[in-house]
Motif scaffolding. Structure first.
Motif: not given
Length: 291
Positions: A13-16, A22-28, A37-40, A42-49
């Motif tokens: 889950t680097g730059v790309m 995120y786009n996959l999560l937004q698509s349901g 590095t799990k800390s990097k 965190q925002d994806l986990l907050a969005n449902g990953a």
């Protein structure tokens, strides 16, 4: 066929990769992730990953596993061995490596996957951070047509120009053709901007004219303005472009091809990296010309 009920595992889950998840999560879609590095993440986990603790756990719990990691050695590490994807993925599942890697490695993954009753595709991408965020990546695919058709709903979320180029390894060969094109183009973009400045022109106004003509390219339209502004944040790392060009040069040499533009670009980017710019964006090449 991959559907909204399918479980997707995503490694890298680097730059790309971050924007792609995120786009996959937004698509349901139901997406589980693993990165070093799990800390990097965190925002994806907050969005449902959902977080998984290892590559093996991702493979064991997913119907489709997507990887986009750094180097061929990283691809080897996540796919092979007792803790790798191929030894832990379920029969009938799908694996897609979207890393730019060696064509021969893509074939090796495909053959082992097939032996384990797993469907494998190599599908490197182009479009940088902008394409990843906008879901407009060019996706170059190698592998079986049935597998390609089965995962097409996922490709359609991540990209717009999606083409099955041929058998296993064909996606990687196509991406190397892409990188060979960019290699010489980046030199031209830098020289054009420096020339415009030396001629007493406003380089931004110059870009307004030349980006829509025969010289137009992603590098000129997207990276050119970043060069002018002194924005060297990575949409694509210098160190990863060096990796790609090295693979491309080795592959060309194996086929008996001479690629002088690629060779020069690789030489310049290595010099740039030696000056401490390995983690900068590829547009930082202009620093050599400014000097």
């Amino acid at each position: 066929m991959i559907t909204k009920k399918s479980k997707i595992g995503f490694i890298g889950t680097g730059v790309m990769g971050k924007s792609m998840v995120y786009n996959l999560l937004q698509s349901g879609y139901n997406v589980s992730i693993y990165t070093r590095t799990k800390s990097k993440a965190q925002d994806l986990l907050a969005n449902g990953a959902q977080w998984k603790n290892s590559v093996a756990e991702i493979a064991q719990t997913s119907d489709l596993i997507i990887t986009i990691v750094g180097y061929p050695k990283d691809v080897e590490e996540v796919y092979f061995g007792s803790n790798g994807i191929l030894e832990n993925a379920k029969p009938g599942s799908y694996v897609i490596d979207m890393t730019t890697s060696k064509p021969s490695l893509a074939v090796k993954i495909y053959e082992q996957a097939k032996a384990n009753q797993i469907h494998s595709l190599d599908a490197p991408v182009s479009g940088g951070d902008v394409g990843a965020k906008n879901g407009s990546l060019a996706i170059m695919v190698g592998g079986d047509k049935d597998a390609f058709n089965a995962v097409s709903p996922i490709f359609n979320i991540l990209g717009e120009n999606i083409i099955l180029q041929g058998d296993a390894g064909a996606g990687q060969h196509t991406k190397l053709s892409n990188q060979i094109t960019i290699a010489s183009n980046m030199i031209g973009v830098c020289e054009a901007i420096i020339y415009a400045k030396k001629a007493g022109l406003d380089p931004e106004r110059v870009l307004q004219s030349i980006t829509t003509g025969a010289a137009g390219s992603f590098s000129l339209s997207i990276l050119g303005p970043r060069m002018i502004k002194g924005d060297f944040e990575p949409g694509f790392y210098v160190k990863h472009f060096i990796k790609d060009m090295t693979i491309a040069l080795e592959s060309a040499q194996e086929m008996g091809l001479s690629t002088p533009g690629l060779s020069l670009s690789l030489e310049l980017y290595k010099e740039l990296a030696e000056k401490g710019e390995a983690d900068s964006g590829t547009q930082a090449l202009i620093k050599l010309f400014q000097a």
